[in-house]
Scaffold this active site. Structure first.
Site, PDB file in Angstrom:
ATOM      1  N   LYS A  46     -24.191  44.236 -36.672  1.00 11.59           N
ATOM      2  CA  LYS A  46     -24.366  43.054 -37.599  1.00 11.59           C
ATOM      3  C   LYS A  46     -23.085  42.213 -37.645  1.00 11.59           C
ATOM      4  CE  LYS A  46     -24.253  45.446 -41.840  1.00 11.59           C
ATOM      5  NZ  LYS A  46     -25.044  45.982 -43.156  1.00 11.59           N
ATOM      6  N   TYR A 276       3.150  29.132 -53.790  1.00  9.17           N
ATOM      7  CA  TYR A 276       2.757  28.314 -54.861  1.00  9.17           C
ATOM      8  C   TYR A 276       2.765  29.158 -56.145  1.00  9.17           C
ATOM      9  CZ  TYR A 276       0.340  25.396 -51.545  1.00  9.17           C
ATOM     10  OH  TYR A 276       0.061  24.329 -50.425  1.00  9.17           O
TER      11      TYR A 276
END
Length: 422
Positions: A46, A276
């Site tokens: 999956k 940042y």
């Protein structure tokens, strides 16, 4: 040293890529077969095989002896069928919008928790073809699965439809909640409830061909959970589900390696803010390296401090991870113009060999190894190695020597007869 698959790599190797070592995956399947025997192995593919590429992984798993494939959604199973894979496939997570007609038409086994039964029967009637189903009992996980107090009613409905000829019940299954913590008592209770559910199904007139309960941790730690089939996800990708045991201790080999190329290398003074917010400032003059992957590629934004291998040394991620890039601190000056300049070298976030482990990144991101591998985005190229080496011995030590990209012709599907359900 660098993992062998990168030795003598040409400069045309992708700027950023995950290598998927199918030889290691085949080794893991064979090892799990030995651990689980006489139970058979379902390879859970999956979520695009946990980010490893569902179709090449499914083929390699079947070549190595997996008897079944497992997916969450019908659409995932249909994609495998359209790729020519004929082995038994179980899909177990549905909504009212799921394409049950496609599931029945493509011969998928369908997991049933209750409400889905009428939808599956309607699809079977439309196609004039009986559906194949596995009934799921909730033994304590509290997600999908039929509540224990409604089990007898579900069995009665299923037997009625089976007598009508519109479906065949071949399996009973459930899912464990705490098997990754073997000392916890909840698993004992779940096993007890599961056995009771199987007995009730047999008493209701169902010929239970396949009982399955074990996931990866239970496959290793709870032989009493093996029954007829084990559903193994994380383990086939060479990762450990246990906090106190690594992959090597379980006899597994990591399959995925995530790398990029050092794109910028520059000296900065002490006190230089990085990325940042300037959450990190250099302590002294040093050399920073820019790695062109970030949270847009699936790298966790929170994983500051995670390790990156460049050459033969590991360096920390510093500053905030951005959408497209992260920064590492080489901790020295004089590198930029030297023969040892890191510019253009391979930077390995995680993988096998001497590379950092997936678990190191999971710890930095305060998550689990499952999430780290499944979140790598499509922007990162997948390179599948040993695609055609179906007869390999599963030795990951020479990974890459015969590597083939995912676009190369794959080995023929390893067919699994219908009697693999038994």
């Amino acid at each position: 040293m660098l993992p062998p698959s990168w030795q003598n790599k040409p400069v045309t190797f992708p700027e950023r890529a995950v290598e998927i070592d199918l030889a290691a995956l085949r080794h893991n399947i064979r090892h799990l077969r030995d651990v689980a025997a006489p139970a058979r192995v379902m390879a859970v593919v999956k979520a695009d095989a946990y980010g490893h590429g569902a179709i090449p992984v499914a083929r390699a798993a079947l070549e190595a002896g997996a008897a079944w494939l497992g997916v969450a959604h019908i659409s995932e199973g249909v994609a495998l069928r359209r790729a020519g894979i004929e082995a038994p496939i179980l899909a177990w997570l549905h909504t009212s919008h799921s394409d049950f007609v496609a599931g029945v038409e493509h011969g998928l086994d369908l997991g049933i928790s209750g409400w889905e039964l009428d939808h599956v029967v309607a699809a079977a009637r439309e196609l004039e073809r009986p559906a194949i189903v596995h009934l799921k009992i909730d033994t304590g996980l509290g997600r999908n699965g039929c509540p224990a107090q409604e089990w007898d009613e579900l069995l009665g409905r299923a037997v009625g439809y089976q007598d009508e000829g519109v479906l065949r019940v071949v399996g009973i299954f459930s899912h464990l909640a705490t098997a990754d913590e073997p000392a916890r008592p909840e698993t004992d209770r779940q096993v007890e409830l599961f056995r009771e559910a199987v007995t009730a199904a047999e008493n209701a007139g169902i010929d239970v061909e396949i009982r399955h309960l074990a996931n990866t941790p239970a496959t290793f730690s709870r032989p009493d959970c093996h029954f007829d089939l084990v559903r193994v996800g994380l383990g086939i990708y060479g990762l450990s589900p246990f906090a106190d045991q690594g992959s090597a201790e379980l006899g597994l080999r990591p399959v995925m390696t995530f790398s990029a190329t050092v794109s910028t290398c520059k000296e900065v003074p002490g006190g230089q803010g990085v990325s940042y917010g300037h959450a990190y400032r250099t302590h002294e003059a040093t050399t920073l390296g820019l790695i062109p992957v970030g949270y847009g590629d699936g790298v966790p934004r929170i994983a500051t401090g995670a390790p990156v291998l460049v050459g033969e040394r590991i360096y920390p991620v510093v500053g905030r991870i951005a959408m497209d890039q992260l920064v590492i601190d080489f901790g020295a000056t004089g590198l930029v113009d030297s023969p040892e300049s890191p510019l253009g070298k391979r930077a390995v976030l995680f993988g096998g060999g001497q590379a950092p482990a997936v678990e190191d990144w999971a710890a930095a991101a305060q998550t689990i190894n499952y999430e780290i591998v499944t979140r790598i985005s499509d922007r990162v190229e997948r390179v599948h190695l040993h695609v055609d080496d179906a007869g390999d011995a599963g030795d990951a030590g020479d990974a890459g020597s015969n590597g083939a990209p995912s676009g190369a012709s794959a080995a023929d599907d390893a067919g699994v007869d219908d009697d693999a359900r038994a």
